[in-house]
Design a protein around this motif. Structure first.
Motif, mmCIF file in Angstrom:
data_model
loop_
_atom_site.group_PDB
_atom_site.id
_atom_site.type_symbol
_atom_site.label_atom_id
_atom_site.label_comp_id
_atom_site.label_asym_id
_atom_site.label_seq_id
_atom_site.Cartn_x
_atom_site.Cartn_y
_atom_site.Cartn_z
ATOM 1 N N ARG A 37 0.878 -1.166 0.000
ATOM 2 C CA ARG A 37 0.000 0.000 0.000
ATOM 3 C C ARG A 37 0.919 1.221 0.000
ATOM 4 O O ARG A 37 1.645 1.463 0.968
ATOM 5 C CB ARG A 37 -0.964 -0.040 1.189
ATOM 6 N N ILE A 38 0.882 1.951 -1.095
ATOM 7 C CA ILE A 38 1.927 2.924 -1.425
ATOM 8 C C ILE A 38 1.344 4.323 -1.554
ATOM 9 O O ILE A 38 0.301 4.525 -2.199
ATOM 10 C CB ILE A 38 2.620 2.530 -2.748
ATOM 11 N N ASN A 39 2.026 5.301 -0.953
ATOM 12 C CA ASN A 39 1.635 6.699 -1.037
ATOM 13 C C ASN A 39 2.342 7.362 -2.219
ATOM 14 O O ASN A 39 3.575 7.463 -2.245
ATOM 15 C CB ASN A 39 2.000 7.412 0.268
ATOM 16 N N ARG A 40 1.549 7.823 -3.162
ATOM 17 C CA ARG A 40 2.099 8.582 -4.285
ATOM 18 C C ARG A 40 1.390 9.932 -4.354
ATOM 19 O O ARG A 40 0.197 9.999 -4.635
ATOM 20 C CB ARG A 40 1.932 7.824 -5.600
ATOM 21 N N SER A 41 2.137 10.971 -4.024
ATOM 22 C CA SER A 41 1.641 12.352 -4.069
ATOM 23 C C SER A 41 0.390 12.544 -3.225
ATOM 24 O O SER A 41 -0.546 13.254 -3.608
ATOM 25 C CB SER A 41 1.374 12.778 -5.530
ATOM 26 N N GLY A 42 0.355 11.882 -2.066
ATOM 27 C CA GLY A 42 -0.742 12.075 -1.145
ATOM 28 C C GLY A 42 -1.960 11.211 -1.409
ATOM 29 O O GLY A 42 -2.996 11.383 -0.747
ATOM 30 N N THR A 43 -1.847 10.284 -2.335
ATOM 31 C CA THR A 43 -2.920 9.325 -2.597
ATOM 32 C C THR A 43 -2.387 7.926 -2.301
ATOM 33 O O THR A 43 -1.282 7.576 -2.738
ATOM 34 C CB THR A 43 -3.393 9.397 -4.061
ATOM 35 N N LEU A 44 -3.162 7.142 -1.569
ATOM 36 C CA LEU A 44 -2.743 5.782 -1.227
ATOM 37 C C LEU A 44 -3.261 4.814 -2.282
ATOM 38 O O LEU A 44 -4.445 4.827 -2.631
ATOM 39 C CB LEU A 44 -3.290 5.380 0.145
ATOM 40 N N TYR A 45 -2.344 3.992 -2.773
ATOM 41 C CA TYR A 45 -2.683 3.028 -3.819
ATOM 42 C C TYR A 45 -2.509 1.597 -3.312
ATOM 43 O O TYR A 45 -1.597 1.302 -2.536
ATOM 44 C CB TYR A 45 -1.800 3.239 -5.050
ATOM 45 N N ALA A 46 -3.420 0.727 -3.777
ATOM 46 C CA ALA A 46 -3.320 -0.708 -3.530
ATOM 47 C C ALA A 46 -2.568 -1.326 -4.701
ATOM 48 O O ALA A 46 -3.141 -1.636 -5.739
ATOM 49 C CB ALA A 46 -4.719 -1.311 -3.398
ATOM 50 N N ALA A 47 -1.254 -1.494 -4.522
ATOM 51 C CA ALA A 47 -0.380 -1.829 -5.646
ATOM 52 C C ALA A 47 -0.594 -3.229 -6.186
ATOM 53 O O ALA A 47 -0.204 -3.523 -7.317
ATOM 54 C CB ALA A 47 1.084 -1.650 -5.221
ATOM 55 N N THR A 48 -1.202 -4.134 -5.398
ATOM 56 C CA THR A 48 -1.383 -5.507 -5.863
ATOM 57 C C THR A 48 -2.819 -5.813 -6.297
ATOM 58 O O THR A 48 -3.178 -6.970 -6.454
ATOM 59 C CB THR A 48 -0.963 -6.513 -4.778
ATOM 60 N N PHE A 49 -3.630 -4.796 -6.507
ATOM 61 C CA PHE A 49 -4.990 -5.044 -6.982
ATOM 62 C C PHE A 49 -4.929 -5.814 -8.304
ATOM 63 O O PHE A 49 -4.307 -5.376 -9.273
ATOM 64 C CB PHE A 49 -5.740 -3.736 -7.190
ATOM 65 N N GLY A 50 -5.552 -6.998 -8.340
ATOM 66 C CA GLY A 50 -5.571 -7.810 -9.545
ATOM 67 C C GLY A 50 -4.254 -8.476 -9.881
ATOM 68 O O GLY A 50 -4.103 -9.034 -10.970
ATOM 69 N N LYS A 51 -3.304 -8.472 -8.934
ATOM 70 C CA LYS A 51 -1.986 -9.070 -9.177
ATOM 71 C C LYS A 51 -1.862 -10.350 -8.344
ATOM 72 O O LYS A 51 -1.919 -10.306 -7.115
ATOM 73 C CB LYS A 51 -0.866 -8.097 -8.780
ATOM 74 N N VAL A 52 -1.681 -11.471 -9.008
ATOM 75 C CA VAL A 52 -1.722 -12.784 -8.367
ATOM 76 C C VAL A 52 -0.355 -13.457 -8.427
ATOM 77 O O VAL A 52 0.278 -13.516 -9.486
ATOM 78 C CB VAL A 52 -2.782 -13.677 -9.055
ATOM 79 N N ALA A 53 0.097 -13.957 -7.277
ATOM 80 C CA ALA A 53 1.361 -14.697 -7.216
ATOM 81 C C ALA A 53 1.143 -16.197 -7.155
ATOM 82 O O ALA A 53 1.998 -16.978 -7.572
ATOM 83 C CB ALA A 53 2.178 -14.252 -5.997
ATOM 84 N N ALA A 54 0.009 -16.618 -6.597
ATOM 85 C CA ALA A 54 -0.282 -18.048 -6.430
ATOM 86 C C ALA A 54 -1.758 -18.290 -6.697
ATOM 87 O O ALA A 54 -2.608 -17.510 -6.262
ATOM 88 C CB ALA A 54 0.086 -18.515 -5.021
ATOM 89 N N GLU A 55 -2.043 -19.376 -7.401
ATOM 90 C CA GLU A 55 -3.417 -19.702 -7.788
ATOM 91 C C GLU A 55 -3.547 -21.216 -7.855
ATOM 92 O O GLU A 55 -2.705 -21.888 -8.447
ATOM 93 C CB GLU A 55 -3.722 -19.076 -9.141
ATOM 94 N N ALA A 56 -4.589 -21.770 -7.233
ATOM 95 C CA ALA A 56 -4.775 -23.218 -7.239
ATOM 96 C C ALA A 56 -6.226 -23.539 -6.914
ATOM 97 O O ALA A 56 -6.973 -22.695 -6.406
ATOM 98 C CB ALA A 56 -3.855 -23.892 -6.216
ATOM 99 N N VAL A 57 -6.606 -24.765 -7.222
ATOM 100 C CA VAL A 57 -7.893 -25.299 -6.783
ATOM 101 C C VAL A 57 -7.589 -26.327 -5.699
ATOM 102 O O VAL A 57 -6.980 -27.364 -5.977
ATOM 103 C CB VAL A 57 -8.682 -25.927 -7.942
#
Length: 337
Positions: A37-57
């Motif tokens: 969760r990263i602050n860029r110019s006073g706005t907080l961003y969720a940097a891993t939205f939609g970013k997947v490292a592991a996926e399984a059933v």
């Protein structure tokens, strides 16, 4: 990147995140404890939205969840980062990685739901790393999932604020929470957090109507005293109730705790037996393959109702939530309303 929810803008482009119980104050260009969760110019961003490292059933029992849609599959997703830094973390290769060091796959909320349905899964689990810090992504995907009658699961360390939990509860079915110890000293030293926020969040999750199961990894010389285990068990009885499944799992050396020996099975058995004596209806052992204490027994008569071997499940003495021997009620979630 995706703008975060649940934060406050302060002076000098600083922000305060109110998602997890660290409540980080984050200066411009910096990240929270979680690293994502990263602050860029006073706005907080969720940097891993939609970013997947592991996926399984996975079998739902792998989460572990034994009283939520037993015998079904769960489409499971994880990313990187964590708001804890546990010395014994078994998923450290993703939970402790930085954004720039890990290749991540794109997966939209809509794609996640489609893949869950196509896999034949009955639920979606956000797991492998801490889902709290992924908040905006599970919220979006889970809202779509509930429309398709899929169960929704957090496999979590429970270090979430009241604001975060109340918001995510709008789409969440199950809160499978690690209570890593019943000692605040352990939490501060080993995890980089505190115990009370985890307890508070778990009680709130219960009040919000979520299905709760607890997991405690029993580590020799760290959190395995019977005194501490009894305190934890009594807390669960008083605050969550006797039908709450409690999992006591075997430690094996990993990450920064490789010098500690694995947990003796007899230690786990003693904790299980004490939990039963004190009034927990459904204690379980974990990481002990093909042990009778993995199975579910009727709390009224002791009849075997759900037999487990590894992740294999066989309904034996159970019909419509009742024991076939005595007619006693067996508490579990069999479908999503």
């Amino acid at each position: 990147m995706h703008e975060a929810r649940l934060y406050q803008k302060l002076e000098d482009n600083t922000v305060r995140c109110s998602l997890c119980s660290h409540r980080c104050t984050i200066r411009e260009g910096k990240q929270g404890v979680c690293g994502v969760r990263i602050n860029r110019s006073g706005t907080l961003y969720a940097a891993t939205f939609g970013k997947v490292a592991a996926e399984a059933v996975d079998p739902i029992e792998k989460k572990p969840l034994f009283h939520f849609l037993p015998g079904t599959l769960s489409y499971s997703l994880g990313s990187i980062g964590c708001n804890f830094h546990c010395a014994h973390c078994q998923n450290w290769h993703i939970s402790q990685q930085a954004l720039e060091t890990q290749a991540l796959r794109d997966r939209s909320p809509e794609q996640g739901v489609e893949r869950a349905l196509a896999s034949g899964s009955a639920s979606i689990a956000w797991t492998y790393n801490e889902p709290t810090i992924w908040h905006e992504y599970p919220l979006a995907m889970g809202t779509l999932a509930r429309e398709k009658n899929l169960g929704t699961i957090y496999v979590t360390n429970g270090y979430i604020t009241e604001e975060g939990l109340r918001e995510i509860s709008s789409m969440l079915s199950a809160f499978r929470v690690d209570i890593k110890s019943f000692s605040d000293t352990f939490y501060r030293k080993v995890c980089g957090g505190r115990l009370q926020p985890v307890l508070d969040a778990t009680v709130l999750a219960k009040e919000l109507g979520l299905h709760i199961e607890t997991v405690t990894l029993v580590i020799p010389g760290q959190n395995d005293s019977m005194e501490e285990m009894e305190a934890l068990i009594r807390w669960v009885l008083e605050n969550l109730g006797p039908d709450t499944p409690m999992h006591f799992t075997r430690f094996h050396p990993d990450y920064k705790m490789r010098e500690v020996r694995p947990t003796e099975t007899r230690t786990l058995e003693k904790i299980y037996e004490r939990a039963k004596d004190l009034g927990i209806h459904y204690p379980y052992l974990g990481n002990v393959f093909n042990h009778p204490y993995e199975s579910t027994y009727c709390p009224a008569c002791g009849n075997l109702v759900i037999e487990r071997s590894g992740f294999g499940v066989r309904m034996r003495g159970l019909k419509d939530h009742t024991c076939t021997e005595c007619g006693g009620r067996i508490a579990y979630v069999s479908k999503i309303d």
